[in-house]
Scaffold this active site. Structure first.
Site, PDB file in Angstrom:
ATOM      1  N   ALA A  40       0.960  -1.217  -0.037  1.00 55.91           N
ATOM      2  CA  ALA A  40      -0.086  -0.003   0.022  1.00 55.91           C
ATOM      3  C   ALA A  40       0.871   1.225   0.128  1.00 55.91           C
ATOM      4  O   ALA A  40       1.670   1.452   0.909  1.00 55.91           O
ATOM      5  CB  ALA A  40      -0.833  -0.023   1.152  1.00 55.91           C
ATOM      6  N   GLY A  45       6.257   1.119   5.669  1.00 61.87           N
ATOM      7  CA  GLY A  45       7.162   0.088   5.086  1.00 61.87           C
ATOM      8  C   GLY A  45       7.423   0.353   3.620  1.00 61.87           C
ATOM      9  O   GLY A  45       8.551   0.557   2.968  1.00 61.87           O
ATOM     10  N   CYS A  46       6.228   0.672   3.105  1.00 58.58           N
ATOM     11  CA  CYS A  46       6.159   0.815   1.662  1.00 58.58           C
ATOM     12  C   CYS A  46       6.735   2.004   1.070  1.00 58.58           C
ATOM     13  O   CYS A  46       7.645   2.252   0.122  1.00 58.58           O
ATOM     14  CB  CYS A  46       5.004   0.724   1.128  1.00 58.58           C
ATOM     15  SG  CYS A  46       3.951  -0.946   1.290  1.00 58.58           S
ATOM     16  N   THR A  47       6.658   2.987   2.099  1.00 63.87           N
ATOM     17  CA  THR A  47       7.431   4.699   1.887  1.00 63.87           C
ATOM     18  C   THR A  47       8.809   4.265   1.950  1.00 63.87           C
ATOM     19  O   THR A  47       9.479   4.681   0.912  1.00 63.87           O
ATOM     20  CB  THR A  47       6.794   5.358   2.849  1.00 63.87           C
ATOM     21  OG1 THR A  47       5.547   5.619   2.410  1.00 63.87           O
ATOM     22  CG2 THR A  47       7.648   6.652   2.636  1.00 63.87           C
ATOM     23  N   ALA A  50      10.079   2.303  -1.132  1.00 68.31           N
ATOM     24  CA  ALA A  50       9.871   3.172  -2.567  1.00 68.31           C
ATOM     25  C   ALA A  50      10.843   4.225  -2.596  1.00 68.31           C
ATOM     26  O   ALA A  50      11.852   4.473  -3.549  1.00 68.31           O
ATOM     27  CB  ALA A  50       8.578   3.810  -2.501  1.00 68.31           C
TER      28      ALA A  50
END
Length: 155
Positions: A40, A45-47, A50
């Site tokens: 998401a 974590g995804c930030t 990315a």
């Protein structure tokens, strides 16, 4: 969900990017492509993952790799994520998780000790010939790009 194996053909796909443009695997024919699947946009974590790809993009591109991220988020949310984090590569929207299914990045996983179905944080490297060079599944967001770089012999 079966995972992709080295040397098998990468499943074809066509998905919308953050600007509503269709992006297909064939757009990268003759180039190496790193596809990372994340749960998401705009989550911690995804930030981290990315931004790690953003900060490593010049080095990856210098070694001949392009990068795309894929999540179930809408193109609109992907665009906000790109703008908020100054991401410099395309993010693709896979709301029905068909591409994630094909790449082995959707299925049952453990989340805080509970079994859930969702995105399995994964990265697949596709070679210039369209075959899988590397598949990494159930990866940790932090340190992932460094681990991937090492596996690709870029360190």
């Amino acid at each position: 969900m079966p995972r992709l194996e080295t040397q098998q053909p990468a499943p074809d796909f066509s998905l919308l990017d953050q600007d509503g443009n269709t992006v297909s695997l064939k757009d990268f024919a003759g180039r190496k492509l790193i596809i990372f699947f994340y749960p998401a946009a705009m989550t911690p974590g995804c930030t981290k993952e990315a931004c790690d790809f953003r900060d490593s993009l010049a080095r990856l591109q210098g070694a001949g790799y392009e990068v795309v991220g894929i999540s179930p988020d809408t193109p609109e949310k992907q665009k906000k994520f790109i703008e908020k984090e100054s991401l410099t590569y395309p993010l693709l929207s896979d709301p029905d998780h068909a591409v994630m299914d094909a790449y082995g990045a959707w299925g049952e996983k453990s989340l805080y000790g509970k079994k859930v179905t969702g995105v399995i944080r994964s990265t697949v490297v596709v070679g210039e010939d369209g075959t899988v060079e590397l598949g990494k599944y159930n990866i940790k967001a932090t340190g992932h790009v460094a681990s991937l770089s090492k596996a690709l012999g870029l360190d």
